[in-house]
Motif scaffolding. Structure first.
Motif, PDB file in Angstrom:
ATOM      1  N   CYS A  99     -13.121  36.396 -90.871  1.00 38.84           N
ATOM      2  CA  CYS A  99     -11.698  36.643 -90.619  1.00 38.84           C
ATOM      3  C   CYS A  99     -11.103  37.611 -91.638  1.00 38.84           C
ATOM      4  CB  CYS A  99     -10.909  35.330 -90.668  1.00 38.84           C
ATOM      5  SG  CYS A  99     -11.087  34.278 -89.208  1.00 38.84           S
ATOM      6  N   THR A 150     -10.271  33.026 -84.528  1.00 40.44           N
ATOM      7  CA  THR A 150      -9.236  31.988 -84.623  1.00 40.44           C
ATOM      8  C   THR A 150      -9.455  30.924 -83.558  1.00 40.44           C
ATOM      9  OG1 THR A 150      -7.513  33.313 -85.678  1.00 40.44           O
ATOM     10  CG2 THR A 150      -6.777  31.550 -84.232  1.00 40.44           C
ATOM     11  N   TRP A 151      -9.757  31.347 -82.335  1.00 41.41           N
ATOM     12  CA  TRP A 151     -10.008  30.390 -81.252  1.00 41.41           C
ATOM     13  C   TRP A 151     -11.167  29.466 -81.611  1.00 41.41           C
ATOM     14  CZ3 TRP A 151     -14.449  29.995 -78.122  1.00 41.41           C
ATOM     15  CH2 TRP A 151     -14.346  29.118 -77.031  1.00 41.41           C
ATOM     16  N   GLN A 165      -4.676  36.173 -91.707  1.00 41.57           N
ATOM     17  CA  GLN A 165      -5.453  35.510 -90.663  1.00 41.57           C
ATOM     18  C   GLN A 165      -5.456  33.996 -90.853  1.00 41.57           C
ATOM     19  OE1 GLN A 165      -6.327  37.427 -88.259  1.00 41.57           O
ATOM     20  NE2 GLN A 165      -7.364  35.910 -86.970  1.00 41.57           N
ATOM     21  N   ARG A 202     -10.964  39.118 -84.124  1.00 41.30           N
ATOM     22  CA  ARG A 202     -10.214  38.205 -85.001  1.00 41.30           C
ATOM     23  C   ARG A 202      -9.565  37.088 -84.188  1.00 41.30           C
ATOM     24  NH1 ARG A 202      -8.189  42.979 -87.317  1.00 41.30           N
ATOM     25  NH2 ARG A 202      -6.060  42.531 -86.594  1.00 41.30           N
ATOM     26  N   ASP A 203      -9.060  37.439 -83.022  1.00 45.05           N
ATOM     27  CA  ASP A 203      -8.431  36.433 -82.164  1.00 45.05           C
ATOM     28  C   ASP A 203      -9.461  35.410 -81.695  1.00 45.05           C
ATOM     29  OD1 ASP A 203      -5.788  35.899 -81.370  1.00 45.05           O
ATOM     30  OD2 ASP A 203      -6.275  36.377 -79.288  1.00 45.05           O
ATOM     31  N   PHE A 254      -9.092  43.526 -83.586  1.00 48.01           N
ATOM     32  CA  PHE A 254      -8.108  42.481 -83.288  1.00 48.01           C
ATOM     33  C   PHE A 254      -8.665  41.428 -82.333  1.00 48.01           C
ATOM     34  CE2 PHE A 254      -4.887  40.794 -80.396  1.00 48.01           C
ATOM     35  CZ  PHE A 254      -4.036  40.162 -81.296  1.00 48.01           C
ATOM     36  N   SER A 255      -9.341  41.867 -81.282  1.00 44.67           N
ATOM     37  CA  SER A 255      -9.862  40.925 -80.290  1.00 44.67           C
ATOM     38  C   SER A 255     -10.880  39.974 -80.900  1.00 44.67           C
ATOM     39  CB  SER A 255     -10.495  41.678 -79.120  1.00 44.67           C
ATOM     40  OG  SER A 255      -9.537  42.443 -78.428  1.00 44.67           O
ATOM     41  N   HIS A 257      -2.172  32.835 -89.506  1.00 45.93           N
ATOM     42  CA  HIS A 257      -2.194  32.896 -88.040  1.00 45.93           C
ATOM     43  C   HIS A 257      -2.957  31.711 -87.451  1.00 45.93           C
ATOM     44  CE1 HIS A 257      -2.485  34.453 -83.999  1.00 45.93           C
ATOM     45  NE2 HIS A 257      -3.804  34.464 -84.060  1.00 45.93           N
ATOM     46  N   THR A 258      -4.094  31.401 -88.036  1.00 50.90           N
ATOM     47  CA  THR A 258      -4.906  30.296 -87.520  1.00 50.90           C
ATOM     48  C   THR A 258      -4.200  28.965 -87.751  1.00 50.90           C
ATOM     49  OG1 THR A 258      -6.899  31.581 -88.004  1.00 50.90           O
ATOM     50  CG2 THR A 258      -7.193  29.238 -87.560  1.00 50.90           C
ATOM     51  N   THR A 293       3.504  37.207 -90.593  1.00 54.83           N
ATOM     52  CA  THR A 293       2.748  36.065 -90.083  1.00 54.83           C
ATOM     53  C   THR A 293       3.248  34.779 -90.723  1.00 54.83           C
ATOM     54  OG1 THR A 293       0.822  37.521 -89.896  1.00 54.83           O
ATOM     55  CG2 THR A 293       0.431  35.171 -89.648  1.00 54.83           C
ATOM     56  N   LYS A 351      -1.710  28.385 -85.114  1.00 55.77           N
ATOM     57  CA  LYS A 351      -2.311  27.958 -83.851  1.00 55.77           C
ATOM     58  C   LYS A 351      -2.708  26.484 -83.891  1.00 55.77           C
ATOM     59  CE  LYS A 351      -2.156  31.923 -81.726  1.00 55.77           C
ATOM     60  NZ  LYS A 351      -1.269  32.106 -80.548  1.00 55.77           N
TER      61      LYS A 351
END
Length: 223
Positions: free
Chosen positions: A48, A61-62, A90, A57-58, A54-55, A93-94, A122, A97
């Motif tokens: 991370c 996170t998922w 990051q 990193r997303d 970006f995709s 951000h995580t 963020t 979520k």
């Protein structure tokens, strides 16, 4: 549900996450999230901090959100103190979520006022989502000190965070509409408009706010 994974499998994950092709890294993160195991948490979080896509990193996170929450949260809290701005951003951000309320104390003023725009914005979003009852006004006061910071995306993020705080942010925003700095005044006026009408476009709100500030500053015309 988490699964057991061998050290060899985790090593393979690390190599896949370091592959030159973003598609390979994306697939590696997807695979890790599809069969989550705590042994992979460290590799995912390390990636991370340096992943440029970006995709990907997303997807990282998922994968982390699907893993063991206490393990992931504990490790992410460490990342908030990283010297690497992307690692801090990051991690925030995580955490947003995951939405675990116990992480609120870790959203410190130093993160809300971070010199890095991405980290700060963020942190604003994460704080607005995690703030416990009774702390909203204090948070709004801190956020209001960042009015007129950065460009369009940064200012929009701040306005959205203040709007999310609702009435708790009203006094701080209203006070800022009389700030000596015309940029602060305009951003505050635009934010106040969005608080009244969240569906209004930010560009329209800030454009009208700047017009109002300019008119107020213009010298009166004498006959």
């Amino acid at each position: 549900m988490t699964h057991a994974r061998t050290n060899e499998s985790t090593s393979l994950l690390r190599r896949a996450l370091s592959a030159p092709a973003p598609s390979t890294r994306l697939q590696a993160a997807l695979t890790a999230g599809s069969a989550p195991t705590v042994e992979d948490v460290e590799a995912l979080i390390e990636r991370c901090a340096i992943e440029p896509d970006f995709s990907v990193r997303d997807m990282l996170t998922w994968a982390l959100v699907r893993n063991d929450t206490p393990t992931v949260v504990e490790r992410l809290l460490v990342e908030l103190g990283s010297e690497v701005a992307q690692a801090r951003a990051q991690a925030l951000h995580t955490l947003s979520k995951i939405g675990h309320p116990d992480t609120w104390p870790a959203i410190t003023s130093s993160l809300l006022l971070d010199d890095d725009h991405e980290v700060a914005r963020t942190a604003w979003r994460t704080a607005a989502g995690l703030v416990p009852p009774g702390e909203e006004t204090a948070l709004a006061e801190t956020l209001s000190t960042q009015l007129n910071r950065g460009g369009r995306e940064v200012q929009l993020s701040l306005s959205r965070a203040l709007v999310a705080l609702g009435e708790a942010a009203a006094a701080a925003v209203e006070r800022a509409t009389s700030d000596p700095d015309p940029g602060v005044r305009a951003h505050a006026i635009a934010t106040a408009r969005l608080m009244k009408d969240p569906d209004e476009a930010f560009e329209a709100a800030i454009g009208e706010a700047r017009r109002v500030v300019a008119l107020r500053a213009a010298p009166a015309v004498r006959d």
